[in-house]
Design a protein around this motif. Structure first.
Motif, PDB file in Angstrom:
ATOM      1  N   ARG A   1       0.831  -1.210   0.000  1.00  0.00           N
ATOM      2  CA  ARG A   1       0.000   0.000   0.000  1.00  0.00           C
ATOM      3  C   ARG A   1       0.864   1.257   0.000  1.00  0.00           C
ATOM      4  O   ARG A   1       0.568   2.218  -0.694  1.00  0.00           O
ATOM      5  CB  ARG A   1      -0.921   0.008   1.231  1.00  0.00           C
ATOM      6  CG  ARG A   1      -2.094  -0.945   1.101  1.00  0.00           C
ATOM      7  CD  ARG A   1      -2.758  -1.188   2.463  1.00  0.00           C
ATOM      8  NE  ARG A   1      -3.558  -2.394   2.428  1.00  0.00           N
ATOM      9  CZ  ARG A   1      -4.876  -2.402   2.206  1.00  0.00           C
ATOM     10  NH1 ARG A   1      -5.527  -1.292   2.022  1.00  0.00           N
ATOM     11  NH2 ARG A   1      -5.527  -3.551   2.181  1.00  0.00           N
ATOM     12  N   SER A   2       1.960   1.220   0.764  1.00  0.00           N
ATOM     13  CA  SER A   2       2.756   2.449   0.859  1.00  0.00           C
ATOM     14  C   SER A   2       3.545   2.697  -0.430  1.00  0.00           C
ATOM     15  O   SER A   2       3.726   3.822  -0.844  1.00  0.00           O
ATOM     16  CB  SER A   2       3.679   2.410   2.089  1.00  0.00           C
ATOM     17  OG  SER A   2       4.808   1.621   1.813  1.00  0.00           O
ATOM     18  N   VAL A   3       4.001   1.633  -1.098  1.00  0.00           N
ATOM     19  CA  VAL A   3       4.796   1.835  -2.328  1.00  0.00           C
ATOM     20  C   VAL A   3       3.897   2.025  -3.549  1.00  0.00           C
ATOM     21  O   VAL A   3       4.143   2.895  -4.382  1.00  0.00           O
ATOM     22  CB  VAL A   3       5.759   0.639  -2.555  1.00  0.00           C
ATOM     23  CG1 VAL A   3       6.474   0.752  -3.895  1.00  0.00           C
ATOM     24  CG2 VAL A   3       6.777   0.562  -1.421  1.00  0.00           C
ATOM     25  N   MET A   4       2.837   1.229  -3.657  1.00  0.00           N
ATOM     26  CA  MET A   4       2.015   1.250  -4.874  1.00  0.00           C
ATOM     27  C   MET A   4       0.815   2.198  -4.752  1.00  0.00           C
ATOM     28  O   MET A   4       0.126   2.468  -5.740  1.00  0.00           O
ATOM     29  CB  MET A   4       1.518  -0.162  -5.207  1.00  0.00           C
ATOM     30  CG  MET A   4       2.626  -1.213  -5.338  1.00  0.00           C
ATOM     31  SD  MET A   4       3.900  -0.796  -6.556  1.00  0.00           S
ATOM     32  CE  MET A   4       3.012  -1.089  -8.077  1.00  0.00           C
ATOM     33  N   GLY A   5       0.538   2.648  -3.532  1.00  0.00           N
ATOM     34  CA  GLY A   5      -0.554   3.590  -3.331  1.00  0.00           C
ATOM     35  C   GLY A   5      -1.940   2.987  -3.502  1.00  0.00           C
ATOM     36  O   GLY A   5      -2.915   3.684  -3.759  1.00  0.00           O
TER      37      GLY A   5
END
Ligand SMILES: [Zn+2]
Length: 387
Positions: free
Chosen positions: A320-324
């Motif tokens: 979630r944090s890298v790919m949004g």
């Protein structure tokens, strides 16, 4: 410190490494040269390597970074073999070519990109002096595209006692097209032999026709008792091979026939339960011949993951944090070395890699824009897991 480590991830290094390893032919059975290359590369980064000769000139490679305190152990795994060259390549499969943001070459997505990103991550750990607890290791195993001999050897190797999680760089990016597997079906290959009785074929009533008996089994295979799994549904079967009858034309009732039948297993079904099921079916059709039911390699156990296991919790957060966006998950029927690591070894397994539209096809490629986020996710997963 975290920022420093992420800064050490190097796209140019990853790309160069990926090109180098695509140039080395490592079609299944010929992994030796690539493993030697990886050993030199890892040693040049300051990592110690262990080679485990699974078969002559077919070693697995293991390499490890030890943290400052004891703690959890995470392993990043890649299979060093690729499938053989298939027909129809428009370029040299061993000459990486970049065109329109895509890198073409055999093994590009399955799974040399995953290996290159994992080594990029290890390099960043070494160069940044990031401190962690436990162990961060890499394994390159042979034979994934055939019988999984490398994964089986790794499972029994002392280096991997008590590994807490394995991240396989297989091409599962976690989007809606190729979700992250939360479990994979297994498979067996039935080897069924029918012994009848030879006789002159003008008087077939004096013999037992093994081929016709085998035919009765085939037409009843749909009565196998497939277990219905809430996540996977039911397994299935497919007859792959039959043989029997004369080699040189002769009017003789054939006394021998055999067949091979593939069967998918869902969690809860085992090789033994599948053998028992086939024997029950054969008993129920009252044949006159003698039938033997065996299985032959490859055998893969089905497995299902616990979504609350640490590796999946860490992955979900990192993705979630890298790919949004949130990752997609699935229960699937491919076969990977996770069937061995998780199915036999009970080690939690996360698949995470590039897209796979072209895996096992001509003109295999990866989109270059996957390398950066993939390396970053590998690094963040390791950091969070080894906190
Ligand atoms: Zn693969």
């Amino acid at each position: 410190m975290l920022e420093e480590l992420l800064k050490k991830l190097d796209l140019n290094y990853t790309l160069k490494l990926l090109k180098n390893i695509i140039q080395i032919n490592s079609t299944v059975g010929n992994e030796g040269e690539l493993v030697e290359f990886l050993k030199n590369e890892l040693e040049s980064l300051g990592l110690k390597c262990t080679l485990d000769e699974v078969e002559p000139n077919r070693p697995n490679i293991y390499s490890k970074l030890i943290g400052i305190n004891p703690g959890k152990k995470i392993n990043y795994n890649g299979h060093t073999d690729t499938i053989p060259v298939v027909d129809g390549w428009e370029t040299d499969p061993f000459e990486p070519i970049i065109n329109n943001g895509k890198l073409y070459g055999l093994g590009a997505c399955d799974m040399k990109a995953g290996i290159a990103c994992a080594i990029n991550m290890l390099r960043a750990f070494v160069e940044s002096d990031y401190t962690f607890n436990g162990e961060l290791s890499f394994s390159g195993v042979i034979d994934e595209e055939a019988f999984g001999k490398g994964a089986k050897a790794m499972l029994s190797h002392s280096e991997f006692k008590n590994v807490d999680a394995i991240v396989l760089g297989e091409p599962y990016p976690g989007d809606e097209i190729q979700p992250i597997p939360l479990g994979i079906t297994g498979k067996i290959l039935y080897d069924i032999t029918v012994k009848g009785k030879a006789a002159h074929a003008f008087r077939p009533y004096l013999g037992i026709n093994a081929i016709e008996e085998l035919g009765k089994i085939i037409t009843n295979l749909d009565k196998l008792n497939f277990k219905n799994h809430p996540d996977f549904g039911k397994g299935n079967y497919s007859t792959l091979k039959i043989e029997g009858g004369y080699e040189i034309y002769s009017v003789v009732v054939p006394a021998f026939a055999r067949m091979e039948v593939n069967r998918l297993l869902v969690p809860g079904e085992t090789a033994q339960s599948a053998i028992d099921d086939m024997n029950n079916l054969i008993e129920s059709i009252n044949l006159s011949s003698q039938v033997t039911v065996e299985i032959k390699p490859p055998l893969y156990q089905a497995y299902i993951s616990d979504r609350n296991d640490l590796i999946f919790r860490v992955f979900d957060k990192v993705y979630r944090s890298v790919m949004g966006k949130a990752p997609f998950y699935e229960y699937t029927s491919g076969i990977t070395d996770a069937n061995i690591f998780a199915g036999e070894g009970n080690i939690p397994c996360l698949h995470l890699g590039p897209h796979q539209e072209t895996a096992h096809q001509k003109n295999e490629y990866i989109s270059l824009d996957c390398l950066e986020p993939l390396s970053k996710m590998y690094a963040l997963i390791a950091m969070n897991f080894l906190e």
